[in-house]
Design a protein around this motif. Structure first.
Motif, mmCIF file in Angstrom:
data_model
loop_
_atom_site.group_PDB
_atom_site.id
_atom_site.type_symbol
_atom_site.label_atom_id
_atom_site.label_comp_id
_atom_site.label_asym_id
_atom_site.label_seq_id
_atom_site.Cartn_x
_atom_site.Cartn_y
_atom_site.Cartn_z
ATOM 1 N N ALA A 243 -14.466 -34.644 18.784
ATOM 2 C CA ALA A 243 -14.422 -34.452 17.337
ATOM 3 C C ALA A 243 -12.994 -34.573 16.824
ATOM 4 N N LEU A 244 -12.048 -33.936 17.520
ATOM 5 C CA LEU A 244 -10.650 -33.994 17.099
ATOM 6 C C LEU A 244 -10.130 -35.417 17.123
ATOM 7 N N GLY A 277 -16.893 -36.372 13.435
ATOM 8 C CA GLY A 277 -16.287 -35.100 13.789
ATOM 9 C C GLY A 277 -17.196 -33.928 13.473
ATOM 10 N N TRP A 281 -18.795 -31.486 16.258
ATOM 11 C CA TRP A 281 -18.456 -30.072 16.113
ATOM 12 C C TRP A 281 -19.727 -29.224 16.156
ATOM 13 N N ALA A 322 -10.088 -28.772 16.439
ATOM 14 C CA ALA A 322 -11.048 -29.571 15.678
ATOM 15 C C ALA A 322 -11.564 -28.793 14.470
#
Length: 394
Positions: A243-244, A277, A281, A322
């Motif tokens: 995600a980050l 993302g 997450w 994230a």
């Protein structure tokens, strides 16, 4: 009177520290580096936190250098034992911790080095990033190949440790997303951005596949033994980093690609980054909930300390990063609040794990290579499938 306890009392000779050294120790650099980066991004403006985070990053550089010397020394002075370790069912997985630990240092040069050293920090970060990328790709290919050809595995002994060599490439991808905007040459920045997307794809799809198998293994064979309790947290790593990576790559894509005539692609990348993302997450939040629940289950019977406890820190660290990034990019306060809470938990975990590690390192019982004692049999894996050590003071 206080009794003075000699160091390394667990071994007959200090050289055993080198002979028994494994890459599992690099998980300490992963967790320490991630904690420094999270502290630096804490939502509340507390000036002292930046200095604390910078000091932690600098200490992590020293730690990484010391561990690298031990790792190289083992291959020089005890090559047979080091090579034998590669056939073990668990220990080689931690080779992925080396590039992931280095990636946190690269990120630190961007977060802390640029204000201190200026453009020189960018040059150092870029050089280290390419080294990190080569290591990540090498580990991502070598360890699975060893799994296919030399190591023995069974479904019931499989844990989240399988993710360690795979995730290194997506960690490098996220670092590339942070580094690219600081390159003066627009073409070089675009090439680095594209390379980072390739690294992301080299890692995340495979990691997601492993998570499917891990879910099946847990459903069929239930939780691993309590010494491997922390391995349930490793599933959080690829989802948080994935995600980050999408978020940081997509955020700067319009400006970077616009400078080379690809602005439309950059706009698409930004949208994919945000939506992707959010999706990853949410998946990570599910695994985080499961990790907390399973850990509470283990706590009923005690949770012995080993180097696997560093598995609490890095996965939670990247998921927290994230979360904070989502808060900044979406403007949703809920992510910022959750990120702040996770930051406090991470800091407390780091203090606990670091303290226990220092004690264990001083006495020497954390220096133990299962490949020297347990051979290559798959049944050796369940003892500490977090892959991060097989020695416990308990």
């Amino acid at each position: 009177m206080f009794k003075i306890v000699r160091p390394f009392t667990h071994h007959d000779h200090p050289r055993e520290i080198v002979r028994q050294f494994t890459p599992n120790w690099f998980t300490a650099t992963m967790g320490t580096g991630a904690t420094a980066l999270v502290i630096n991004q804490f939502p509340l403006h507390i000036p002292a936190l930046h200095e604390i985070a910078a000091s932690l990053w600098q200490a992590n550089i020293v730690l990484f250098a010391a561990l690298t010397l031990l790792f190289v020394a083992r291959w020089i002075f005890f090559p047979d034992g080091a090579a034998r370790t590669l056939s073990h069912a668990v220990t080689p997985m931690a080779l992925g911790a080396i590039p992931m630990g280095l990636a946190t240092i690269v990120n630190g040069y961007i977060a802390f080095g640029i204000p201190r050293y200026g453009s020189e920090a960018v040059v150092i970060a870029q050089t280290l990033w390419w080294i990190d990328t080569a290591l990540a790709v090498g580990v991502g290919l070598l360890v699975p190949f060893l799994m296919f050809t030399r190591q023995q595995h069974r479904m019931e002994t499989m844990t989240g440790v399988w993710l360690l060599p795979v995730v290194a490439c997506e960690v490098a991808a996220a670092s590339g997303g942070l580094l690219a905007p600081h390159l003066a040459n627009s073409v070089a920045a675009a090439h680095l951005l594209f390379t980072s997307y390739l690294l992301w794809s080299f890692s995340v799809p495979l990691a997601l596949s492993i998570l499917v198998v891990l879910f099946l293994r847990l459903a069929l064979h239930k939780l691993p033994k309590r010494d491997a309790a922390v391995s349930t947290w490793l599933a959080l790593g690829p989802l948080g980093t994935g995600a980050l990576g999408l978020l940081v790559l997509g955020h700067d894509a319009p400006a970077i690609l616009g400078a080379v005539g690809m602005g439309d692609i950059g706009t698409v990348a930004r949208g994919i980054g945000l939506i992707g993302g959010l999706v990853l997450w949410g998946y990570g939040a599910w695994w985080l909930t499961m990790a907390v629940a399973t850990t509470l289950t283990y706590l009923r019977h005690g949770l012995p300390f080993n180097l696997g406890w560093w598995g609490f820190t890095f996965p939670l660290g990247v998921f927290t990063l994230a979360t904070l990034t989502l808060g900044a990019q979406t403007g949703m306060t809920v992510f910022t609040i959750i990120g702040a809470g996770l930051s406090v938990v991470l800091a407390a975990l780091w203090v606990t794990v670091a303290t226990q590690t220092l004690i264990g390192a001083y006495h020497g019982h954390l220096f133990a290579d299962p490949g020297l004692a347990g051979g290559t049999a798959p049944q050796a894996a369940p003892a500490h499938p977090a892959g991060l050590n097989t020695a416990s003071p308990n």
